[in-house]
Design a protein around this motif. Structure first.
Motif, PDB file in Angstrom:
ATOM      1  N   VAL A 224      -7.866   5.243  -3.106  1.00  0.00           N
ATOM      2  CA  VAL A 224      -6.996   6.321  -2.644  1.00  0.00           C
ATOM      3  C   VAL A 224      -7.387   7.597  -3.372  1.00  0.00           C
ATOM      4  O   VAL A 224      -7.677   7.567  -4.576  1.00  0.00           O
ATOM      5  N   SER A 225      -7.426   8.698  -2.630  1.00  0.00           N
ATOM      6  CA  SER A 225      -7.870   9.952  -3.237  1.00  0.00           C
ATOM      7  C   SER A 225      -6.696  10.688  -3.857  1.00  0.00           C
ATOM      8  O   SER A 225      -5.563  10.635  -3.374  1.00  0.00           O
ATOM      9  N   THR A 226      -6.978  11.375  -4.956  1.00  0.00           N
ATOM     10  CA  THR A 226      -5.988  12.231  -5.606  1.00  0.00           C
ATOM     11  C   THR A 226      -6.108  13.644  -5.039  1.00  0.00           C
ATOM     12  O   THR A 226      -7.059  13.960  -4.323  1.00  0.00           O
ATOM     13  N   LEU A 227      -5.159  14.483  -5.371  1.00  0.00           N
ATOM     14  CA  LEU A 227      -5.213  15.877  -4.920  1.00  0.00           C
ATOM     15  C   LEU A 227      -6.446  16.579  -5.478  1.00  0.00           C
ATOM     16  O   LEU A 227      -6.948  17.534  -4.876  1.00  0.00           O
TER      17      LEU A 227
ATOM     18  N   PHE B 178     -10.953   9.454  -6.789  1.00  0.00           N
ATOM     19  CA  PHE B 178     -10.403   8.243  -6.193  1.00  0.00           C
ATOM     20  C   PHE B 178      -9.908   7.302  -7.284  1.00  0.00           C
ATOM     21  O   PHE B 178     -10.497   7.254  -8.368  1.00  0.00           O
ATOM     22  N   PHE B 179      -8.855   6.595  -6.993  1.00  0.00           N
ATOM     23  CA  PHE B 179      -8.467   5.493  -7.873  1.00  0.00           C
ATOM     24  C   PHE B 179      -8.290   4.227  -7.038  1.00  0.00           C
ATOM     25  O   PHE B 179      -8.098   4.297  -5.826  1.00  0.00           O
ATOM     26  N   VAL B 180      -8.395   3.078  -7.721  1.00  0.00           N
ATOM     27  CA  VAL B 180      -8.228   1.789  -7.049  1.00  0.00           C
ATOM     28  C   VAL B 180      -6.732   1.482  -6.975  1.00  0.00           C
ATOM     29  O   VAL B 180      -6.107   1.189  -7.990  1.00  0.00           O
ATOM     30  N   GLN B 181      -6.181   1.572  -5.789  1.00  0.00           N
ATOM     31  CA  GLN B 181      -4.752   1.267  -5.645  1.00  0.00           C
ATOM     32  C   GLN B 181      -4.523  -0.227  -5.448  1.00  0.00           C
ATOM     33  O   GLN B 181      -3.538  -0.770  -5.930  1.00  0.00           O
ATOM     34  N   ASN B 182      -5.404  -0.872  -4.683  1.00  0.00           N
ATOM     35  CA  ASN B 182      -5.258  -2.305  -4.405  1.00  0.00           C
ATOM     36  C   ASN B 182      -6.588  -2.989  -4.639  1.00  0.00           C
ATOM     37  O   ASN B 182      -7.635  -2.475  -4.244  1.00  0.00           O
ATOM     38  N   ASP B 183      -6.540  -4.158  -5.253  1.00  0.00           N
ATOM     39  CA  ASP B 183      -7.742  -4.929  -5.559  1.00  0.00           C
ATOM     40  C   ASP B 183      -7.362  -6.398  -5.411  1.00  0.00           C
ATOM     41  O   ASP B 183      -6.469  -6.880  -6.112  1.00  0.00           O
ATOM     42  N   ILE B 184      -7.980  -7.093  -4.465  1.00  0.00           N
ATOM     43  CA  ILE B 184      -7.683  -8.513  -4.258  1.00  0.00           C
ATOM     44  C   ILE B 184      -8.993  -9.294  -4.318  1.00  0.00           C
ATOM     45  O   ILE B 184      -9.947  -8.962  -3.622  1.00  0.00           O
ATOM     46  N   PHE B 185      -9.036 -10.310  -5.191  1.00  0.00           N
ATOM     47  CA  PHE B 185     -10.245 -11.098  -5.430  1.00  0.00           C
ATOM     48  C   PHE B 185      -9.944 -12.556  -5.139  1.00  0.00           C
ATOM     49  O   PHE B 185      -8.923 -13.094  -5.575  1.00  0.00           O
ATOM     50  N   ARG B 186     -10.866 -13.221  -4.419  1.00  0.00           N
ATOM     51  CA  ARG B 186     -10.735 -14.660  -4.173  1.00  0.00           C
ATOM     52  C   ARG B 186     -12.100 -15.324  -4.218  1.00  0.00           C
ATOM     53  O   ARG B 186     -13.062 -14.821  -3.635  1.00  0.00           O
TER      54      ARG B 186
ATOM     55  N   SER C 197       0.899  -1.157   0.000  1.00  0.00           N
ATOM     56  CA  SER C 197       0.000   0.000   0.000  1.00  0.00           C
ATOM     57  C   SER C 197       0.932   1.199   0.000  1.00  0.00           C
ATOM     58  O   SER C 197       1.180   1.819   1.021  1.00  0.00           O
ATOM     59  N   THR C 198       1.461   1.504  -1.189  1.00  0.00           N
ATOM     60  CA  THR C 198       2.698   2.274  -1.278  1.00  0.00           C
ATOM     61  C   THR C 198       2.639   3.674  -0.698  1.00  0.00           C
ATOM     62  O   THR C 198       3.624   4.146  -0.145  1.00  0.00           O
ATOM     63  N   LEU C 199       1.494   4.338  -0.790  1.00  0.00           N
ATOM     64  CA  LEU C 199       1.460   5.721  -0.335  1.00  0.00           C
ATOM     65  C   LEU C 199       1.678   5.838   1.175  1.00  0.00           C
ATOM     66  O   LEU C 199       2.096   6.868   1.660  1.00  0.00           O
ATOM     67  N   THR C 200       1.360   4.778   1.899  1.00  0.00           N
ATOM     68  CA  THR C 200       1.530   4.826   3.344  1.00  0.00           C
ATOM     69  C   THR C 200       2.728   4.019   3.808  1.00  0.00           C
ATOM     70  O   THR C 200       2.978   3.949   5.006  1.00  0.00           O
TER      71      THR C 200
ATOM     72  N   MET D  36      -2.813  -2.209  -8.416  1.00  0.00           N
ATOM     73  CA  MET D  36      -2.381  -3.603  -8.440  1.00  0.00           C
ATOM     74  C   MET D  36      -3.568  -4.527  -8.187  1.00  0.00           C
ATOM     75  O   MET D  36      -4.407  -4.225  -7.334  1.00  0.00           O
ATOM     76  N   LEU D  37      -3.660  -5.585  -8.974  1.00  0.00           N
ATOM     77  CA  LEU D  37      -4.750  -6.548  -8.847  1.00  0.00           C
ATOM     78  C   LEU D  37      -4.159  -7.910  -8.495  1.00  0.00           C
ATOM     79  O   LEU D  37      -3.179  -8.331  -9.106  1.00  0.00           O
TER      80      LEU D  37
END
Lengths: 90, 90
Positions: free
Chosen positions: B71-74, B78-86, A39-42, B1-2
């Motif tokens: 994660v929010s931009t300036l 928002f963009f999806v920084q991490n996405d984990i599916f199982r 979770s790179t930003l943090t 990242m997915l």
């Protein structure tokens, strides 16, 4: 912050009280999958776990999924900032 | 990242290629639970979803769990920084 089966619990004291109230010292706990991503930003790590629980006196396993967000401190330690737990009902 | 069923995929192009390769336009998708928490250090949100998928021609539902870290931009998007599916196998 902990979300346990939809119940939101905040702060070290309340989360400790919740976790120690659960009968998890007597359960069998089997982890099936562990996925993690930076979770790179943090400077942190998101971790996603799935597995099953067997409670005392119960034959059936309960499937569950859980995510943690580990955040690093300036001293290089990690703390659990986010913890979400759900049973996966069939 | 997915991370999709343990497969790690990084970057917009590769993630788009993976998602468009899945037969999700033909599936029935039912969400059972949504939990979210603020990910305060980043001004973001962690979201945890569980539900079931029914693929075309299949009678049985597949249970799944998925987490997103938004994660929010300036600019306040928002963009999806991490996405984990199982999938949650019984």
């Amino acid at each position: 912050m902990l979300t346990f089966e939809g119940q939101k619990i905040q702060g070290v004291e309340d989360i400790t009280a919740k976790l120690t109230s659960l009968p998890f010292d007597k359960r069998r706990h089997v982890i099936s999958t562990i996925d993690s991503q930076p979770s790179t930003l943090t400077g942190g790590i998101v971790v996603f776990v799935s597995g099953s629980l067997q409670l005392p006196g119960e034959e059936h396993h309960l499937r569950y999924s859980q995510m943690f967000h580990l955040v690093s401190t300036l001293e290089g330690n990690f703390f659990v900032q986010n913890d979400i737990f759900r049973l996966n009902y069939g």
